[in-house]
Design a protein around this motif. Sequence first.
Motif, PDB file in Angstrom:
ATOM      1  N   LEU A  32       0.831  -1.212   0.000  1.00  0.00           N
ATOM      2  CA  LEU A  32       0.000   0.000   0.000  1.00  0.00           C
ATOM      3  C   LEU A  32       0.864   1.261   0.000  1.00  0.00           C
ATOM      4  N   LEU A  33       1.978   1.231   0.719  1.00  0.00           N
ATOM      5  CA  LEU A  33       2.869   2.387   0.747  1.00  0.00           C
ATOM      6  C   LEU A  33       3.520   2.603  -0.620  1.00  0.00           C
ATOM      7  N   ARG A  34       3.924   1.527  -1.263  1.00  0.00           N
ATOM      8  CA  ARG A  34       4.478   1.645  -2.617  1.00  0.00           C
ATOM      9  C   ARG A  34       3.423   2.174  -3.581  1.00  0.00           C
ATOM     10  N   ALA A  35       2.209   1.664  -3.469  1.00  0.00           N
ATOM     11  CA  ALA A  35       1.134   2.113  -4.356  1.00  0.00           C
ATOM     12  C   ALA A  35       0.830   3.589  -4.144  1.00  0.00           C
ATOM     13  N   ALA A  36       0.855   4.031  -2.893  1.00  0.00           N
ATOM     14  CA  ALA A  36       0.615   5.440  -2.597  1.00  0.00           C
ATOM     15  C   ALA A  36       1.705   6.307  -3.211  1.00  0.00           C
ATOM     16  N   ALA A  37       2.940   5.820  -3.190  1.00  0.00           N
ATOM     17  CA  ALA A  37       4.041   6.556  -3.813  1.00  0.00           C
ATOM     18  C   ALA A  37       3.852   6.643  -5.327  1.00  0.00           C
ATOM     19  N   VAL A  88       4.943  -1.413  -8.340  1.00  0.00           N
ATOM     20  CA  VAL A  88       4.329  -1.465  -7.010  1.00  0.00           C
ATOM     21  C   VAL A  88       5.027  -2.503  -6.135  1.00  0.00           C
ATOM     22  N   ASP A  89       5.388  -3.634  -6.697  1.00  0.00           N
ATOM     23  CA  ASP A  89       5.924  -4.755  -5.911  1.00  0.00           C
ATOM     24  C   ASP A  89       7.415  -4.641  -5.599  1.00  0.00           C
ATOM     25  N   ARG A  90       8.145  -3.847  -6.385  1.00  0.00           N
ATOM     26  CA  ARG A  90       9.598  -3.788  -6.221  1.00  0.00           C
ATOM     27  C   ARG A  90       9.968  -3.333  -4.800  1.00  0.00           C
ATOM     28  N   ASP A  91      10.739  -4.119  -4.110  1.00  0.00           N
ATOM     29  CA  ASP A  91      11.211  -3.786  -2.758  1.00  0.00           C
ATOM     30  C   ASP A  91      10.067  -3.410  -1.799  1.00  0.00           C
ATOM     31  N   TRP A  92       8.913  -4.033  -1.964  1.00  0.00           N
ATOM     32  CA  TRP A  92       7.774  -3.725  -1.098  1.00  0.00           C
ATOM     33  C   TRP A  92       8.111  -3.965   0.381  1.00  0.00           C
ATOM     34  N   HIS A  93       8.973  -4.955   0.621  1.00  0.00           N
ATOM     35  CA  HIS A  93       9.315  -5.312   1.994  1.00  0.00           C
ATOM     36  C   HIS A  93      10.172  -4.253   2.698  1.00  0.00           C
ATOM     37  N   LYS A  94      10.721  -3.313   1.948  1.00  0.00           N
ATOM     38  CA  LYS A  94      11.533  -2.251   2.537  1.00  0.00           C
ATOM     39  C   LYS A  94      10.731  -0.972   2.786  1.00  0.00           C
ATOM     40  N   ALA A  95       9.563  -0.890   2.174  1.00  0.00           N
ATOM     41  CA  ALA A  95       8.804   0.363   2.171  1.00  0.00           C
ATOM     42  C   ALA A  95       8.412   0.826   3.576  1.00  0.00           C
ATOM     43  N   GLU A  96       7.932  -0.089   4.401  1.00  0.00           N
ATOM     44  CA  GLU A  96       7.457   0.314   5.723  1.00  0.00           C
ATOM     45  C   GLU A  96       8.578   0.914   6.564  1.00  0.00           C
ATOM     46  N   ASP A  97       9.758   0.300   6.546  1.00  0.00           N
ATOM     47  CA  ASP A  97      10.878   0.826   7.319  1.00  0.00           C
ATOM     48  C   ASP A  97      11.243   2.232   6.859  1.00  0.00           C
ATOM     49  N   VAL A  98      11.269   2.442   5.541  1.00  0.00           N
ATOM     50  CA  VAL A  98      11.670   3.741   4.997  1.00  0.00           C
ATOM     51  C   VAL A  98      10.675   4.827   5.404  1.00  0.00           C
TER      52      VAL A  98
END
Length: 215
Positions: A32-37, A88-98
Motif C-alpha cells: 500500500l505504501l508503494r502504491a501510494a508513492a 508497485v511490488d519492487r522492494d515492497w518489503h523495505k517500504a514500511e521501514d523507509v
Amino acid sequence: MTQSLPQRMYLLGYDTEKSRLDPASAVVRGSLLRAAAVAELILAGLLIDRDGKAERTAAAGLAPGDPFLAKVLEDAPGAKPRRWLTVVDRDWHKAEDVVRDQLATAGTITVGRHRALGIFPVRDITLADPPQADALRERVRDVVLSGRDPAAVPIEDAVLAVLSAEGDVHTVFSAKENRAHRSAIKALAARFDTTLPGLRKAVQYSVAARRSVSG
C-alpha cells in the motif's frame, strides 16, 4: 497536511485508541505504501500509463525531493515502460521501514523497542499528535461514508480511501463498512481508475500475493 501520500497511508493504519498499527493490514502495508508513492508520482506528472505500463515522463528528470518517492520513480526505468505491478511490488518489503523512519525523523512519530516474552523484538510506535491522525482518518472515511459525488472529492483523499478499502485497512473502514458501502467504494474506484489507469489492478495483485503467502 504536509506529509506525502505514503506517509499519510502509514498514519491511516495507526489505531489511536489502541496505540498500535492495524494488524489486519500489516502484511500488505508495504504494498500500500508503494502504491501510494506511485499514485503521487502519477499525480505529479512524473509517471504515465503507456499501453498498460508505467512510463516516466520528460518531467521525471526533475526527481522528487522525497527520497522514497525518488526511489520508487527509479524503479520505473526511462528506457522502457515497466508493468505497474512490477513498480508497485519492487522492494515492497523495505517500504514500511523507509516511511516509518521518515515520519520519525520529522517528529511525527517516535519509535521505541521492547521484547515480547523477553524474546521477540517489537517496535512501539507513538504519535506526536493523535488528533491530527484522527482528523486525517475521518476525512478519508467521509469520502466513502458521506455518499459524496466522487467527482467532488479531492483526488488524494480518493486515492487514500480506495487503497484503504483494497488493503482492508480496518482502522479506516471495518469489514462491515466495506460491505455496507460497496457501491460508494466502487464509484470512487471508477474515478481512481480514470485518473490512475492500471494502478488499482496492480494493487489488487500485490495485495493478493502478500495475503496468499501469509495465509
